[in-house]
Design a protein around this motif. Structure first.
Motif, mmCIF file in Angstrom:
data_model
loop_
_atom_site.group_PDB
_atom_site.id
_atom_site.type_symbol
_atom_site.label_atom_id
_atom_site.label_comp_id
_atom_site.label_asym_id
_atom_site.label_seq_id
_atom_site.Cartn_x
_atom_site.Cartn_y
_atom_site.Cartn_z
ATOM 1 N N VAL A 16 3.370 -19.374 28.785
ATOM 2 C CA VAL A 16 2.972 -18.524 27.658
ATOM 3 C C VAL A 16 3.928 -18.712 26.483
ATOM 4 O O VAL A 16 3.499 -18.742 25.321
ATOM 5 C CB VAL A 16 2.896 -17.035 28.095
ATOM 6 C CG1 VAL A 16 2.714 -16.126 26.901
ATOM 7 C CG2 VAL A 16 1.765 -16.840 29.083
ATOM 8 N N LYS A 17 5.208 -18.890 26.748
ATOM 9 C CA LYS A 17 6.166 -19.138 25.665
ATOM 10 C C LYS A 17 5.825 -20.423 24.920
ATOM 11 O O LYS A 17 5.926 -20.491 23.701
ATOM 12 C CB LYS A 17 7.593 -19.224 26.213
ATOM 13 C CG LYS A 17 8.236 -17.902 26.500
ATOM 14 C CD LYS A 17 9.669 -18.129 26.995
ATOM 15 C CE LYS A 17 10.362 -16.865 27.379
ATOM 16 N NZ LYS A 17 11.716 -17.122 27.920
ATOM 17 N N ARG A 22 3.733 -22.011 19.409
ATOM 18 C CA ARG A 22 2.852 -22.879 18.619
ATOM 19 C C ARG A 22 3.322 -24.340 18.604
ATOM 20 O O ARG A 22 2.908 -25.119 17.772
ATOM 21 C CB ARG A 22 2.696 -22.359 17.200
ATOM 22 C CG ARG A 22 2.216 -20.941 17.137
ATOM 23 C CD ARG A 22 1.200 -20.795 16.076
ATOM 24 N NE ARG A 22 0.776 -19.393 16.000
ATOM 25 C CZ ARG A 22 -0.466 -19.024 16.139
ATOM 26 N NH1 ARG A 22 -1.393 -19.905 16.334
ATOM 27 N NH2 ARG A 22 -0.790 -17.758 16.047
ATOM 28 N N LYS A 23 4.191 -24.681 19.544
ATOM 29 C CA LYS A 23 4.609 -26.082 19.655
ATOM 30 C C LYS A 23 3.536 -26.906 20.355
ATOM 31 O O LYS A 23 3.390 -28.093 20.120
ATOM 32 C CB LYS A 23 5.924 -26.185 20.420
ATOM 33 C CG LYS A 23 7.110 -25.609 19.679
ATOM 34 C CD LYS A 23 8.375 -25.752 20.476
ATOM 35 C CE LYS A 23 9.543 -25.160 19.706
ATOM 36 N NZ LYS A 23 10.762 -25.154 20.500
ATOM 37 N N ARG A 24 2.822 -26.224 21.246
ATOM 38 C CA ARG A 24 1.786 -26.913 22.033
ATOM 39 C C ARG A 24 0.529 -26.053 22.026
ATOM 40 O O ARG A 24 0.594 -24.830 22.006
ATOM 41 C CB ARG A 24 2.253 -27.077 23.481
ATOM 42 C CG ARG A 24 3.669 -27.594 23.696
ATOM 43 C CD ARG A 24 3.789 -29.085 23.880
ATOM 44 N NE ARG A 24 2.955 -29.693 24.862
ATOM 45 C CZ ARG A 24 3.261 -29.830 26.150
ATOM 46 N NH1 ARG A 24 4.387 -29.359 26.627
ATOM 47 N NH2 ARG A 24 2.432 -30.440 26.951
ATOM 48 N N ASP A 28 -3.459 -28.617 25.496
ATOM 49 C CA ASP A 28 -2.440 -29.582 25.909
ATOM 50 C C ASP A 28 -1.669 -29.095 27.134
ATOM 51 O O ASP A 28 -1.430 -29.848 28.082
ATOM 52 C CB ASP A 28 -1.452 -29.846 24.767
ATOM 53 C CG ASP A 28 -2.092 -30.588 23.603
ATOM 54 O OD1 ASP A 28 -3.138 -31.230 23.824
ATOM 55 O OD2 ASP A 28 -1.532 -30.511 22.484
ATOM 56 N N VAL A 29 -1.282 -27.832 27.102
ATOM 57 C CA VAL A 29 -0.525 -27.265 28.225
ATOM 58 C C VAL A 29 -1.387 -27.241 29.476
ATOM 59 O O VAL A 29 -0.932 -27.555 30.581
ATOM 60 C CB VAL A 29 -0.006 -25.850 27.878
ATOM 61 C CG1 VAL A 29 0.665 -25.209 29.081
ATOM 62 C CG2 VAL A 29 0.948 -25.901 26.703
#
Length: 134
Positions: A16-17, A22-24, A28-29
């Motif tokens: 969740v972090k 908003r990096k991924r 994608d995750v």
């Protein structure tokens, strides 16, 4: 068909972090971890709801806490102990008062005898009368 996987709270938090920073993206995750994107979306929503609930205004004053039986028993024991101490103190005060009254009576008797020897008349003080206003 895949076996059901269970994820620890730490794993869910890390995922969740990543999404919240908003990096991924969720997609994608999900691909990287092999998890359904809807499941990550659900965890993200739960985290956001928990954060929103945490920042809601709290009622003023102390929280009301229900007393457990052990707590109530300890409080009862403490109150009984306090009552016992109060009874002991009251009996000591009563005996001190009796002793004081005996000493006052003895001193009054000795004063009366002394006045008789000296030839004085002992007059006890009276309470003043209330004056009548017309």
């Amino acid at each position: 068909m895949k076996d059901r996987s269970s994820y620890s709270a730490e794993e869910k938090l890390d995922i969740v972090k990543l999404v919240l920073s908003r990096k991924r993206s969720i997609q994608d995750v999900a691909k990287e971890k092999g998890i359904a994107a809807t499941l990550i979306s659900l965890w993200k929503k739960q985290a956001e709801d928990a954060m929103a609930a945490r920042f809601q205004p709290q009622p003023k004053g102390r929280r009301k806490v229900e007393k457990t039986e052990e707590c109530a028993a300890a409080e009862t024991k403490s109150l009984k102990n306090d009552a016992r101490k109060a009874k002991i103190k009251a009996s000591h005060l009563e005996s001190s008062l009796k002793e004081s009254k005996k000493r006052v009576a003895l001193l009054e008797q000795q004063l009366g005898e002394l006045c008789a020897v000296l030839g004085y008349k002992l007059v006890k003080a009276r309470k003043p009368r209330k004056s009548r206003k017309a």
